[in-house]
Design an enzyme around this catalytic site. Structure first.
Site, PDB file in Angstrom:
ATOM      1  CG  ASP A 107      11.021   5.967   0.859  1.00 47.95           C
ATOM      2  OD1 ASP A 107      11.493   6.783   1.667  1.00 47.95           O
ATOM      3  OD2 ASP A 107      11.518   4.849   0.634  1.00 47.95           O
ATOM      4  CG  ASP A 143       5.868   3.173   1.872  1.00 48.08           C
ATOM      5  OD1 ASP A 143       6.940   2.603   2.150  1.00 48.08           O
ATOM      6  OD2 ASP A 143       5.694   3.815   0.813  1.00 48.08           O
ATOM      7  CG  ASP A 150       4.215   5.349  -2.516  1.00 48.35           C
ATOM      8  OD1 ASP A 150       4.681   4.748  -1.533  1.00 48.35           O
ATOM      9  OD2 ASP A 150       4.852   5.507  -3.571  1.00 48.35           O
TER      10      ASP A 150
END
Length: 177
Positions: free
Chosen positions: A9, A7, A133
């Site tokens: 961000d 990922d 996250d």
């Protein structure tokens, strides 16, 4: 070669610091990263939820995010033994495409743009590992999820957690190829 999906961000790019800084400037607030532990900005200020989202939807919000410490070095190292794919849920904020693409080209030029996946539902990703996250992205993912620590996921359990990129490297050093 095994595949690692990563990922962008809050894993490679420091999203929260910029978002919080812009929010504080615009709304004369004084929230800190510590205030975000276990929650998200829109949960702390629900009466400003639309304005909070609007900040993210501004052109080029994603273009100048800071690089998460260690991400470049560790991902470069992992790319020697794994196929690396950047899988970012850009469909949540379609205005992010251009900024994210340019950011990745600038900071991770050693990863081919052909390995950038702009998607919504990450369950479609066919990889051995997903570093993310947001635990919701592990639902339906067939490989192993690694939860990358971010302020909002402090209280999430039930997943293999990595707190930083150096722990990611250690995890993969122990992986049997």
């Amino acid at each position: 070669m095994k595949k690692i999906a990563i990922d962008m961000d809050e894993v490679m790019a420091d999203f929260s610091s910029k978002h919080l800084r812009l929010f504080n400037q615009r709304f004369q607030d004084t929230l800190t990263i510590e205030d975000l532990q276990g929650t998200r900005l829109r949960q702390l200020r629900p009466h400003l939820a639309n304005e909070i989202t609007a900040i993210i939807d501004e052109d080029n919000f994603f273009r100048d995010l800071d690089v998460v410490e260690g991400s470049q070095e560790v991902i470069r190292e992992l790319s020697k033994d794994y196929e690396i794919y950047i899988t970012t849920a850009a469909m949540e904020h379609p205005t992010s495409f251009h900024g994210k693409y340019e950011w990745l080209c600038e900071h991770f030029s050693f990863i081919s743009p052909m390995n950038y996946v702009f998607c919504g539902d990450k369950s479609i990703i066919n990889a051995d590992y997903l570093i993310d996250d947001n635990a919701r992205n592990f639902a339906g993912f067939r490989g192993q999820g690694l939860l990358f620590t971010a302020p909002h996921n402090r209280d999430v359990t039930g997943y293999t957690r990595v707190n930083n990129w150096y722990e990611v490297l250690e995890f993969f050093k122990n992986d049997i190829r």
